[in-house]
Motif scaffolding. Structure first.
Motif, PDB file in Angstrom:
ATOM      1  N   LEU A 130      28.667   5.308  27.734  1.00  0.00           N
ATOM      2  CA  LEU A 130      28.316   6.628  26.405  1.00  0.00           C
ATOM      3  C   LEU A 130      29.366   7.542  25.683  1.00  0.00           C
ATOM      4  CD1 LEU A 130      25.012   7.843  27.840  1.00  0.00           C
ATOM      5  CD2 LEU A 130      25.352   6.908  25.358  1.00  0.00           C
ATOM      6  N   ILE A 131      30.825   8.006  27.368  1.00  0.00           N
ATOM      7  CA  ILE A 131      31.476   8.629  27.394  1.00  0.00           C
ATOM      8  C   ILE A 131      32.826   7.914  26.713  1.00  0.00           C
ATOM      9  CG2 ILE A 131      33.282  10.154  28.231  1.00  0.00           C
ATOM     10  CD1 ILE A 131      31.656  10.443  30.712  1.00  0.00           C
ATOM     11  N   ALA A 132      32.883   6.675  26.634  1.00  0.00           N
ATOM     12  CA  ALA A 132      33.846   5.507  26.194  1.00  0.00           C
ATOM     13  C   ALA A 132      33.944   4.922  25.142  1.00  0.00           C
ATOM     14  CB  ALA A 132      33.840   4.289  27.372  1.00  0.00           C
ATOM     15  N   ASP A 133      32.183   5.751  24.173  1.00  0.00           N
ATOM     16  CA  ASP A 133      32.484   5.000  23.221  1.00  0.00           C
ATOM     17  C   ASP A 133      32.965   5.827  21.860  1.00  0.00           C
ATOM     18  OD1 ASP A 133      31.398   3.929  20.766  1.00  0.00           O
ATOM     19  OD2 ASP A 133      29.366   5.332  20.995  1.00  0.00           O
ATOM     20  N   GLY A 134      33.979   5.718  21.390  1.00  0.00           N
ATOM     21  CA  GLY A 134      34.943   6.267  20.649  1.00  0.00           C
ATOM     22  C   GLY A 134      36.375   6.684  21.589  1.00  0.00           C
ATOM     23  N   LEU A 135      36.637   6.181  22.462  1.00  0.00           N
ATOM     24  CA  LEU A 135      37.835   6.258  23.119  1.00  0.00           C
ATOM     25  C   LEU A 135      38.692   4.784  22.849  1.00  0.00           C
ATOM     26  CD1 LEU A 135      36.538   8.145  26.513  1.00  0.00           C
ATOM     27  CD2 LEU A 135      37.342   9.094  24.340  1.00  0.00           C
ATOM     28  N   PRO A 136      40.132   5.290  22.711  1.00  0.00           N
ATOM     29  CA  PRO A 136      40.871   4.722  22.905  1.00  0.00           C
ATOM     30  C   PRO A 136      40.307   3.192  24.218  1.00  0.00           C
ATOM     31  CG  PRO A 136      42.088   6.189  22.728  1.00  0.00           C
ATOM     32  CD  PRO A 136      40.398   6.993  23.352  1.00  0.00           C
ATOM     33  N   PRO A 137      41.705   2.066  24.102  1.00  0.00           N
ATOM     34  CA  PRO A 137      40.285   1.059  25.477  1.00  0.00           C
ATOM     35  C   PRO A 137      41.256   1.508  26.880  1.00  0.00           C
ATOM     36  CG  PRO A 137      40.835  -0.207  23.068  1.00  0.00           C
ATOM     37  CD  PRO A 137      41.062   1.170  23.053  1.00  0.00           C
ATOM     38  N   GLY A 138      41.526   1.753  27.258  1.00  0.00           N
ATOM     39  CA  GLY A 138      42.477   1.872  28.303  1.00  0.00           C
ATOM     40  C   GLY A 138      41.834   3.115  29.588  1.00  0.00           C
ATOM     41  N   VAL A 139      41.476   4.322  28.536  1.00  0.00           N
ATOM     42  CA  VAL A 139      41.180   5.751  28.661  1.00  0.00           C
ATOM     43  C   VAL A 139      40.426   5.891  29.952  1.00  0.00           C
ATOM     44  CG1 VAL A 139      40.643   8.146  27.322  1.00  0.00           C
ATOM     45  CG2 VAL A 139      42.502   6.426  26.434  1.00  0.00           C
ATOM     46  N   LEU A 140      38.875   4.709  29.796  1.00  0.00           N
ATOM     47  CA  LEU A 140      38.542   5.579  30.288  1.00  0.00           C
ATOM     48  C   LEU A 140      37.613   3.792  31.419  1.00  0.00           C
ATOM     49  CD1 LEU A 140      35.934   7.081  32.359  1.00  0.00           C
ATOM     50  CD2 LEU A 140      34.563   6.940  30.435  1.00  0.00           C
TER      51      LEU A 140
END
Length: 481
Positions: A189-199
């Motif tokens: 849920l948190i990683a959805d929309g974040l750049p790859p590798g950030v979370l």
């Protein structure tokens, strides 16, 4: 490599992966399997660190407003999925469904707070001196590792990951092997929309191998850990050859002090809630209850009434207020502490034995909610953290005596005070050597308050305006214009 997509619990470089091996996650109440998860090793861990390092420059330079917006959107997704997340937590952790849902909602609030703190993590301009002004800049420390516990598998993950991301640090999350499922879903849920590798997230039954591989790599600049004191101190020793920012939230041995001017019914309710939430498996659970002699006889029946109202059972069953211990090793420790206390002269006022479920299918490590009277400071339960639903009660005479006995421990995470006289309560709070002190309330954890301990309970803080500091370095700039 297994083909079952349900075991793809590793998030590395923006891709969900499985591993060559998997492990089974069981319901601690029934001992029945819930799901399987990918069992990562050092290879996957280092791949995650590679991805985090690659993602760091761009995430560091992303505007704080943009990072905050992404985290706020993730908090909304967590709230929308609260019911399913809570059910998943109950299935793998055992805590009652209402407690699990409360933890999920608390996690969303923590993420909101982290998002706002990212906006406020500014530096300052110092007064002109010599040839010009000075600047204090704040910069993210770099790739971080968040090691989270099984007893609060949602809130601890979100608190660590949220602050790291808000500060501009990519973060690798390692959930506890007993409870990887809700952590995995929260990462989704948190990683959805974040750049790859950030979370990123690594599930494993080989935590030492995985963590050691990451600690040996100097590119890892930050570790945040919640768990046992022994493991935490080991993480700190790993910085002997090269320094790394290390936040530790470790064991506790929390006292509660009931003064003779306390509202006794409210104090009994507060103590019971602070002790028996999550079956006592909390680093801030009341482990030692000190009651002032003049009110002891009136207070004890009120406490026992609260304890008698607790209902053990499967966390998903209606009416359950006390789930199982996470495993039988925890149950063995509880039984050892109770047996030692009784041998040394304590009396069992409530509970005192394994709970026998009235329906088939419950095979987990259940123990009755227990109160011991006549406890003294020499018993194992007085010197070791029990981490179970057992509450020893001690009598004291003078306020100073209670504070001295409460402080007589290597731990300093949380303490509780119940009383009505403001000056008296303030003196007691001021003299308690604990990082978190609750006055007339059972749940002292709030996103806006810093959380952490003194002595062997930890270092640095999570939450509050202090929480983001653990992920930021200060850079001084002296200018001559």
């Amino acid at each position: 490599m297994p083909e079952d997509p349900s075991t793809a619990t590793l998030l590395i470089g923006g891709e969900w992966r499985t591993a060559d091996a998997t492990f089974e996650v069981v319901d601690p109440a029934t001992l029945e399997p819930v799901a399987r998860a990918a069992d990562a090793g050092p290879r996957e861990a280092l791949a995650a660190l590679d991805a985090a390092c690659a993602a760091f420059p761009a995430w560091r330079d992303t505007a704080a407003e943009e990072r905050a917006t992404a985290l706020g959107a993730a908090a909304a997704r967590i709230r929308a999925g609260a019911d399913s997340l809570a059910a998943l937590m109950t299935a793998e952790n055992g805590k009652p469904l209402a407690e699990a849902r409360g933890e999920i909602m608390s996690s969303a609030r923590m993420l909101d707070w982290a998002a706002e703190e990212g906006r406020r993590a500014s530096g300052r301009v110092t007064p002109r001196a010599g040839g010009g002004p000075g600047l204090v800049l704040r910069a993210p420390v770099g790739p971080a590792l968040a090691i989270t516990p099984w007893n609060f598998p949602a809130s601890m993950l979100v608190r660590k990951a949220g602050l790291a991301l808000a500060a501009g640090c990519p973060v690798i999350v390692k959930p506890a092997e007993q409870t990887p499922l809700v952590g995995t879903e929260l990462v989704r849920l948190i990683a959805d929309g974040l750049p790859p590798g950030v979370l990123q997230s690594i599930t494993t039954t080989r935590p030492k191998d995985v963590v050691d591989a990451l600690l040996a790599d100097r590119r890892l600049r930050k570790v945040s850990f919640t768990g046992s004191t022994d493991v935490g101190l080991g993480l700190l020793r790993s910085t002997a050859d090269h320094l790394r920012r290390t936040s530790l939230e470790m064991g506790g041995h929390s006292p509660a002090i009931v003064l003779d001017d306390a509202d006794l019914p409210a104090a009994a309710a507060g103590v019971a809630a602070a002790k028996f939430a999550n079956a006592g498996q909390s680093c801030i659970a009341v482990n030692r209850l000190f009651v002032q002699r003049p009110v002891y006889d009136a207070f004890l029946p009120l406490l026992l009434e609260r304890v008698a109202a607790l209902r053990p059972g499967h966390g998903a069953d209606e009416g359950t207020t006390l789930g199982p211990l996470i495993d039988f090793a925890g149950l063995d420790k509880v039984e050892r502490h109770v047996a030692d206390a009784v041998k040394r002269g304590a009396s069992v006022a409530a509970g005192g034995r394994r709970w026998e479920p009235p329906r088939p299918g419950l095979a987990g490590a259940f123990y009755e909610p227990t109160v011991l009277t006549g406890a003294d400071d020499t018993m194992l339960i007085s010197t070791e953290e029990t981490f179970g639903p057992v509450l020893p009660v001690y009598v004291f005479d003078e306020d100073g005596e209670a504070v001295e006995r409460a402080n007589a421990t290597d731990y300093g995470l949380a303490a509780y005070v119940f009383g009505s006289g403001l000056a008296r309560v303030w003196r007691t709070v001021d003299r308690l050597d604990f990082g978190v002190v609750a006055v007339n309330e059972p749940f002292p954890v709030r996103p806006e308050l810093p959380f952490g301990g003194t002595k062997n309970s930890g270092q640095e803080r999570e939450g509050g305006s202090e929480g983001i500091d653990a992920y930021l370095e200060s850079k001084s700039v002296s200018m001559r214009l």
